[in-house]
Design an enzyme around this catalytic site. Structure first.
Site, PDB file in Angstrom:
ATOM      1  N   ALA A  30       0.856  -1.178   0.000  1.00  9.58           N
ATOM      2  CA  ALA A  30       0.000   0.000   0.000  1.00  9.58           C
ATOM      3  C   ALA A  30       0.896   1.234   0.000  1.00  9.58           C
ATOM      4  CB  ALA A  30      -0.885  -0.021   1.242  1.00  9.58           C
ATOM      5  N   GLY A  60       0.397  -5.067   0.805  1.00  9.18           N
ATOM      6  CA  GLY A  60      -0.762  -5.107  -0.079  1.00  9.18           C
ATOM      7  C   GLY A  60      -0.437  -5.728  -1.438  1.00  9.18           C
ATOM      8  N   GLU A  80      -0.747  -9.367  -0.930  1.00  8.14           N
ATOM      9  CA  GLU A  80      -2.182  -9.632  -0.752  1.00  8.14           C
ATOM     10  C   GLU A  80      -2.926  -9.560  -2.081  1.00  8.14           C
ATOM     11  OE1 GLU A  80      -2.322  -6.534   2.293  1.00  8.14           O
ATOM     12  OE2 GLU A  80      -3.042  -8.025   3.715  1.00  8.14           O
ATOM     13  N   GLU A  95       4.209  -5.234   7.143  1.00  6.62           N
ATOM     14  CA  GLU A  95       3.413  -4.205   7.832  1.00  6.62           C
ATOM     15  C   GLU A  95       3.851  -3.998   9.279  1.00  6.62           C
ATOM     16  OE1 GLU A  95       2.189  -6.533   5.796  1.00  6.62           O
ATOM     17  OE2 GLU A  95       0.551  -5.714   4.599  1.00  6.62           O
TER      18      GLU A  95
HETATM   19  N1  CO8 Z   1       4.593   3.177  -0.474  1.00  8.05           N
HETATM   20  C1  CO8 Z   1       5.037   4.360  -0.936  1.00  8.05           C
HETATM   21  N2  CO8 Z   1       6.239   4.507  -1.555  1.00  8.05           N
HETATM   22  C2  CO8 Z   1       6.999   3.423  -1.703  1.00  8.05           C
HETATM   23  C3  CO8 Z   1       6.610   2.169  -1.248  1.00  8.05           C
HETATM   24  C4  CO8 Z   1       5.330   2.064  -0.602  1.00  8.05           C
HETATM   25  N3  CO8 Z   1       4.842   0.896  -0.160  1.00  8.05           N
HETATM   26  N4  CO8 Z   1       7.584   1.282  -1.537  1.00  8.05           N
HETATM   27  C5  CO8 Z   1       8.538   1.959  -2.156  1.00  8.05           C
HETATM   28  N5  CO8 Z   1       8.192   3.266  -2.264  1.00  8.05           N
HETATM   29  C6  CO8 Z   1       8.950   4.342  -2.883  1.00  8.05           C
HETATM   30  C7  CO8 Z   1      10.131   4.772  -2.020  1.00  8.05           C
HETATM   31  O1  CO8 Z   1       9.706   5.679  -1.022  1.00  8.05           O
HETATM   32  C8  CO8 Z   1      11.033   5.377  -3.044  1.00  8.05           C
HETATM   33  O2  CO8 Z   1      10.554   6.668  -3.341  1.00  8.05           O
HETATM   34  P1  CO8 Z   1      11.570   7.946  -3.336  1.00  8.05           P
HETATM   35  O3  CO8 Z   1      12.520   7.635  -4.472  1.00  8.05           O
HETATM   36  O4  CO8 Z   1      10.680   9.110  -3.589  1.00  8.05           O
HETATM   37  O5  CO8 Z   1      12.253   7.946  -2.024  1.00  8.05           O
HETATM   38  C9  CO8 Z   1      10.816   4.522  -4.271  1.00  8.05           C
HETATM   39  O6  CO8 Z   1       9.553   3.878  -4.084  1.00  8.05           O
HETATM   40  C10 CO8 Z   1      11.869   3.445  -4.447  1.00  8.05           C
HETATM   41  O7  CO8 Z   1      11.954   2.713  -3.250  1.00  8.05           O
HETATM   42  P2  CO8 Z   1      13.316   2.463  -2.444  1.00  8.05           P
HETATM   43  O8  CO8 Z   1      14.271   3.584  -2.696  1.00  8.05           O
HETATM   44  O9  CO8 Z   1      12.964   2.163  -1.032  1.00  8.05           O
HETATM   45  O10 CO8 Z   1      13.835   1.162  -3.213  1.00  8.05           O
HETATM   46  P3  CO8 Z   1      14.808   0.035  -2.643  1.00  8.05           P
HETATM   47  O11 CO8 Z   1      15.150  -0.808  -3.816  1.00  8.05           O
HETATM   48  O12 CO8 Z   1      15.907   0.638  -1.850  1.00  8.05           O
HETATM   49  O13 CO8 Z   1      13.909  -0.812  -1.600  1.00  8.05           O
HETATM   50  C11 CO8 Z   1      11.926  -1.990  -0.869  1.00  8.05           C
HETATM   51  C12 CO8 Z   1      12.840  -1.572  -2.064  1.00  8.05           C
HETATM   52  C13 CO8 Z   1      12.691  -2.927   0.049  1.00  8.05           C
HETATM   53  C14 CO8 Z   1      10.716  -2.688  -1.447  1.00  8.05           C
HETATM   54  C15 CO8 Z   1      11.515  -0.715  -0.087  1.00  8.05           C
HETATM   55  O14 CO8 Z   1      11.019   0.261  -0.999  1.00  8.05           O
HETATM   56  C16 CO8 Z   1      10.425  -0.957   0.939  1.00  8.05           C
HETATM   57  O15 CO8 Z   1      10.693  -1.481   2.001  1.00  8.05           O
HETATM   58  N6  CO8 Z   1       9.179  -0.523   0.628  1.00  8.05           N
HETATM   59  C17 CO8 Z   1       8.066  -0.611   1.541  1.00  8.05           C
HETATM   60  C18 CO8 Z   1       7.573  -2.033   1.687  1.00  8.05           C
HETATM   61  C19 CO8 Z   1       6.447  -2.090   2.701  1.00  8.05           C
HETATM   62  O16 CO8 Z   1       6.616  -1.833   3.875  1.00  8.05           O
HETATM   63  N7  CO8 Z   1       5.235  -2.479   2.243  1.00  8.05           N
HETATM   64  C20 CO8 Z   1       4.083  -2.599   3.083  1.00  8.05           C
HETATM   65  C21 CO8 Z   1       3.264  -1.341   3.013  1.00  8.05           C
HETATM   66  S1  CO8 Z   1       1.897  -1.365   4.158  1.00  8.05           S
HETATM   67  C22 CO8 Z   1       0.730  -2.292   3.358  1.00  8.05           C
HETATM   68  O17 CO8 Z   1       0.901  -2.756   2.277  1.00  8.05           O
HETATM   69  C23 CO8 Z   1      -0.536  -2.453   4.133  1.00  8.05           C
HETATM   70  C24 CO8 Z   1      -1.585  -3.206   3.338  1.00  8.05           C
HETATM   71  C25 CO8 Z   1      -2.822  -3.216   4.174  1.00  8.05           C
HETATM   72  C26 CO8 Z   1      -4.047  -3.095   3.311  1.00  8.05           C
HETATM   73  C27 CO8 Z   1      -4.418  -1.676   3.032  1.00  8.05           C
HETATM   74  C28 CO8 Z   1      -4.965  -1.552   1.667  1.00  8.05           C
HETATM   75  C29 CO8 Z   1      -3.953  -1.303   0.612  1.00  8.05           C
END
Ligand code: CO8
Length: 259
Positions: free
Chosen positions: A66, A110, A113, A133
């Site tokens: 998400a 998400g 999921e 999460e």
């Molecule tokens: N949301 C928003 N932005 C994101 C997300 C995300 N989930 N994932 C990555 N991005 C963005 C980063 O902020 C970054 O943006 P910017 O360049 O502006 O800083 C860009 O994408 C590239 O990401 P990274 O620089 O972090 O890339 P890396 O290769 O270093 O890392 C990862 C990749 C490991 C995947 C890392 O991006 C990460 O940990 N992302 C978040 C993963 C996460 O925690 N996901 C769970 C989110 S919560 C959720 O899904 C709840 C679902 C519940 C249901 C609700 C309905 C949807």
């Protein structure tokens, strides 16, 4: 045909292809993305030319979850009223046409999921699945504690949901989360071939098979067996069933009419 901001929606012969298209944010799933997924499913489900739907991302990410930036300022009542589940996710699971998730790279939160809402997952050898999460102080909200537990069992689901660690494609296949793992550069070729094969089957038979398998997750064994038996009997009302069996006996290809 709808215009999409976050998706690319294409038709390749009898297959509808939905590509998540927010590459700079690793296909983070905003409210807008979920709404568009629901619209794309509506569009492809209503299209008689389409027999199977593939949902995919890009090489680096199926979807990294998400949209955390969109979610961060939200309150309980914002989330309660928005009801993500109804907006988008649920529309994937209510689609009567078969759906396949083609996953390369990250399928987190998400994203994992959403992949699990599809009928099955084909993963590239670069795929990484997880429910991180907990690292954000929240928990999965659209199936990560439920579909994942049914798919891979309590031990691994607890491990993933409590530690937030990622599972690679080989582990995901061993655990039963994905149906097959293919080399990254063959992911779309293999997935589209599977989708074309499904789309060429009798559509009502495919819908009944999908319905019957899904019942296994919702009900007891005896109830599920009863549903399966009723649907099996129902196939004897299909012209495609009579033709399919006749074609086998006469050693010729069947002419499927989807009726
Ligand atoms: N949301 C928003 N932005 C994101 C997300 C995300 N989930 N994932 C990555 N991005 C963005 C980063 O902020 C970054 O943006 P910017 O360049 O502006 O800083 C860009 O994408 C590239 O990401 P990274 O620089 O972090 O890339 P890396 O290769 O270093 O890392 C990862 C990749 C490991 C995947 C890392 O991006 C990460 O940990 N992302 C978040 C993963 C996460 O925690 N996901 C769970 C989110 S919560 C959720 O899904 C709840 C679902 C519940 C249901 C609700 C309905 C949807």
């Amino acid at each position: 045909m709808n215009n999409y901001e976050y998706l690319i929606v294409e038709r390749q012969a009898a297959v509808g292809l939905i590509r998540l298209n927010r590459p700079k944010m690793l296909n983070a799933l905003s409210f807008g993305v979920f709404r568009e997924i629901a619209t794309a499913i509506d569009e492809l489900e209503a299209d008689d030319a389409i027999g199977c739907i593939v949902l995919t991302g890009n090489e680096k990410a199926f979807a990294a979850g998400a949209d955390i930036k969109e979610m961060q300022p939200k309150t309980f009542i914002d989330m309660f009223n928005a009801d993500f589940h109804t907006i988008g996710g649920n529309r994937v699971t209510t689609c009567r046409k078969p759906t396949i998730a083609a996953v390369s790279g990250y399928a987190l939160g998400g994203g994992c999921e959403l992949a699990m809402m599809c009928d099955f997952i084909i993963a590239s050898d670069t795929a990484k699945f997880g429910q991180p999460e907990i690292t954000l102080g929240t928990i999965p909200g659209i199936g990560g504690t439920q579909r994942l537990t049914r798919a891979i069992g309590k031990a691994k689901a607890m491990d993933l949901c409590l530690t937030g660690r990622m599972m690679d494609a080989a582990e995901a296949e061993r655990a039963g989360l994905v149906s097959r793992v293919v080399p990254a550069d063959k992911l779309m070729e293999e997935t589209m071939a599977a989708a074309e094969k499904i789309a060429a089957m009798s559509r009502p038979a495919a819908a009944m098979a999908k319905d019957a398998v899904n019942r296994a997750f919702e009900t007891t064994l005896s109830e599920g067996m009863s549903v399966e038996r009723d649907l099996f009997h129902a196939t004897f009302a299909l012209e495609d069933r009579a033709e399919g069996m006749a074609a086998f006996i006469e050693k010729r290809p069947a002419t499927i009419r989807n009726r």
